[in-house]
Design a protein around this motif. Sequence first.
Motif, short mmCIF file in Angstrom:
data_model
loop_
_atom_site.label_atom_id
_atom_site.label_comp_id
_atom_site.label_asym_id
_atom_site.label_seq_id
_atom_site.Cartn_x
_atom_site.Cartn_y
_atom_site.Cartn_z
N CYS A 56 104.07 -2.55 54.32
CA CYS A 56 102.81 -1.81 54.48
C CYS A 56 101.71 -2.46 53.63
CB CYS A 56 103.00 -0.35 54.07
SG CYS A 56 101.45 0.58 54.07
N GLU A 57 100.52 -2.55 54.21
CA GLU A 57 99.41 -3.24 53.53
C GLU A 57 98.90 -2.47 52.32
OE1 GLU A 57 96.63 -4.23 56.62
OE2 GLU A 57 98.15 -5.44 57.65
N CYS A 64 102.19 3.67 54.98
CA CYS A 64 101.09 4.59 55.30
C CYS A 64 101.16 5.05 56.75
CB CYS A 64 99.75 3.92 55.01
SG CYS A 64 99.29 2.64 56.22
N GLY A 65 101.80 4.26 57.60
CA GLY A 65 101.93 4.66 59.00
C GLY A 65 100.72 4.34 59.85
N SER A 66 99.66 3.79 59.26
CA SER A 66 98.47 3.57 60.10
C SER A 66 97.83 2.19 59.94
CB SER A 66 97.44 4.67 59.86
OG SER A 66 97.20 4.78 58.48
N CYS A 67 98.30 1.37 59.01
CA CYS A 67 97.70 0.04 58.88
C CYS A 67 98.28 -0.89 59.95
CB CYS A 67 97.95 -0.52 57.47
SG CYS A 67 99.68 -0.96 57.19
N CYS A 70 102.05 -1.50 59.50
CA CYS A 70 102.89 -0.36 59.89
C CYS A 70 102.98 -0.26 61.41
CB CYS A 70 102.33 0.95 59.31
SG CYS A 70 102.71 1.16 57.56
ZN ZN Z 1 100.82 0.81 56.29
#
Ligand code: ZN
Length: 355
Positions: A56-57, A64-67, A70
């Motif tokens: 994850c960034e 985070c589930g959204s970068c 991910c």
């Molecule tokens: Zn992420």
Amino acid sequence: MSRTTSLGEIIGHRGAIELLQRARRGDRLPHAMLFQGPESVGKGTVARALAAAMLCETGGDLACGSCPACDKVAHGNHPDLLFVHRLSRKIDKGGPMNDVDDASVSDLSAFIRIFQIRELAKHAAFAPREGRCRIFIVDPADRMNPESQNALLKTLEEPPGHSFLILIASRPHLLLSTVRSRSFVVGFAPMPATELAEELVERGIPHDEALARAALSGGRAGRAIDLDLDELLRRREHLTSGLLSLASSPKAIAELSKLAAFLAGKDEDDLIEGLELMAALLRDAARASSGASHEALLHADAADQLTELGNRLGPARAGRLVESVEKLRGELRFNINRTLLAESLLAAVAGGPLP
Ligand SMILES: [Zn+2]
């Protein structure tokens, strides 16, 4: 957008997850890890969640589930997360370690082959393409043949600094001791059914259904959520009444071979599931006949039948049968004669010698 379950959302395995997270925070995460524990207990889910967090960034504890990273992990196309699977199972999106043209797939039995491991070793040496590290998940690692395992030793011993290997095994006794000793072992165990049921209730599953799912899954969260409840209740009823009739009329030979075929199933995975259910039912039978309350049984909703089974067998014999079933299950190797094994166990239920 599909997403990967985050480490924070996983049901159970808090000890294993905390251990891994502490190691990550201290920059001490081992480069060669062996996740071992029963089938479908959550080893693969934790491995993917850990990989997602590592790539994850945001660089935080959890993905985070959204970068973009991910997103790629969730879609199975992050260039730094690579899977090695056995070949005849056509899994996922292939990837460099699983590339083989279709014509040759049918010639290969379900093992992880040496050329896949050689590819892994090559790719482990490459610098990360996008992330801070490269992660290789070998699943199921116990499907590496000895040649493949030997080919992996050097990478396990001296993994390139940016590469992490996660071996996943439900039958670690099939791994060479040299592979096991070079890996940091993380153990995964099923959850107590009552604890799992509470978690399921928190996720909106009605109480009685949650109890049944927790019991039938053998304490495995992923399976508890996904299992076909009606189908499994039918299977349990079939096995319970079959065991009861064998324990009552030891000469029921026709019954025995029909039930053996049912228990043996279509493949080893079916047999393992059948043996797990059989062990759980016999354990309940032993407990019920030693006076445990119905509520204390794992399969409390089948308490009457299980008490009768326990009374027929006697608690001591029921207990010894549980041990036999678990021993055979634990030692199961590939290419065994499943029907013969099932028959010998069922013959023991009918009064024959313990296998
Ligand atoms: Zn992420």
